[in-house]
Design an enzyme around this catalytic site. Structure first.
Site, PDB file in Angstrom:
ATOM      1  CD  GLU A  81      -3.430  -0.535   1.657  1.00  0.00           C
ATOM      2  OE1 GLU A  81      -4.168   0.292   1.097  1.00  0.00           O
ATOM      3  OE2 GLU A  81      -3.689  -1.034   2.768  1.00  0.00           O
TER       4      GLU A  81
ATOM      5  CE1 TYR B 122      -3.426  -4.638   0.919  1.00  0.00           C
ATOM      6  CE2 TYR B 122      -3.730  -3.440  -1.143  1.00  0.00           C
ATOM      7  CZ  TYR B 122      -4.113  -3.697   0.155  1.00  0.00           C
ATOM      8  OH  TYR B 122      -5.185  -3.031   0.684  1.00  0.00           O
TER       9      TYR B 122
ATOM     10  CG  ASP C 193      -2.357  -6.846   4.079  1.00  0.00           C
ATOM     11  OD1 ASP C 193      -2.983  -7.843   4.517  1.00  0.00           O
ATOM     12  OD2 ASP C 193      -2.830  -5.698   4.095  1.00  0.00           O
TER      13      ASP C 193
ATOM     14  CG  ASN D 119      -6.366  -7.891   3.225  1.00  0.00           C
ATOM     15  OD1 ASN D 119      -6.608  -7.367   4.313  1.00  0.00           O
ATOM     16  ND2 ASN D 119      -5.970  -7.188   2.171  1.00  0.00           N
TER      17      ASN D 119
END
Length: 259
Positions: free
Chosen positions: A35, A108, A149, A151
């Site tokens: 990000e 990501y 990441d 998620n």
DNA sequence: ATGGTAGCGCTGCTA
């Protein structure tokens, strides 16, 4: 010893002073950030050069963006799924490079928004394609780390309350199965290799004072191939980086490997 | 207490 780290910085423009400060303090050899939320031309290459690091960025604009910052070299850089179809085409969510002999894959993973939704469906497809891409571009017998990441909270103990996550993304059977499929390819969760207790989180929502209520999730993972797994000597989540002025909503995860 | 906070960029979207 090689120290590798992953950190979702939630805008590198907003976070650059803290990232520079953290690099100076934590001294990672390889830092994967997610990000960045900036275009390639805005990436602050010189700031990292000044600290003794090379860097590569796969940026987009106001969303997504991934970068590898290394003081052990950066070679053979690729971004995205190459010629494989990307279920989130146009998003900058994957960059890979060889750093000090380690194939480093920085991801990501899409958030998925809601269950059910087409965003959630494409999150699952994206994770499946990540496995396909790894299969076609790497060997799990080599030294490979897939970190970032994700998620996804792999186990119930990776979230502060399963009741609070009933019906939500990040904890569903299918998301966890997608992580398990990556592990079946030949990867293991380096942090869990050394720490089995609950309450160890890497992300706390800005909303509702979640950090201070200890309402977190462990969704930032370092998945290591067998050759790397054997070298893991320490693993930590740097909660201190979530404190103070203008923190990211994620804390860095740091893994140390013996030489 | 379906609010709350942060970032981008300028209106509402994303997380």
């Amino acid at each position: 010893m090689t120290r590798i780290a992953t950190w979702n910085v939630n805008s590198l423009k907003a976070r650059l002073p803290r990232v520079e400060e953290w690099i100076t303090l934590a001294q990672p050899d390889i830092l994967c950030i997610q990000e960045t939320k900036m275009k390639n031309e805005a990436f602050p290459t010189e700031a990292f050069t000044a600290l003794g690091y090379e860097s590569v960025h796969h940026g987009q604009g106001q969303w997504n963006g991934v970068a590898i910052i290394s003081r052990v070299g950066i070679k053979n850089v690729t971004s995205g799924f190459d010629d494989l179809e990307d279920p989130y085409e146009g998003d900058a969510r994957l960059i890979a490079a060889t750093c000090g002999g380690l194939r480093t894959v920085n991801v990501y993973v899409p958030n998925g928004r809601e269950v059910p939704s087409e965003f959630y469906d494409r999150k699952l497809l994206w994770l499946a394609q990540l496995k396909n891409w790894l299969t076609t571009t790497s060997s799990s017998k080599d030294s490979v780390v897939v970190l970032g990441d994700f998620n996804v909270a792999p186990e119930d103990k990776d979230v502060w309350s399963m009741e609070a996550f009933a019906g939500l993304t990040h904890v569903t059977k299918l998301e966890r199965a997608a992580i398990a499929a990556l592990e079946e390819w030949g990867l293991s969760d380096s942090f869990r290799q050394l720490h089995q207790e609950d309450g160890l989180y890497s992300f706390w929502d800005y909303r509702g004072g979640d950090f201070h209520k200890k309402h977190g999730m462990r969704i930032d993972l370092v998945l290591a191939s067998k050759a790397v797994e054997k070298r893991v000597i320490s693993a930590l989540i740097d909660r201190d980086a979530r404190k103070g002025e203008k923190p990211s909503d994620h804390a860095p995860v740091v893994i140390e490997l013996s030489d």
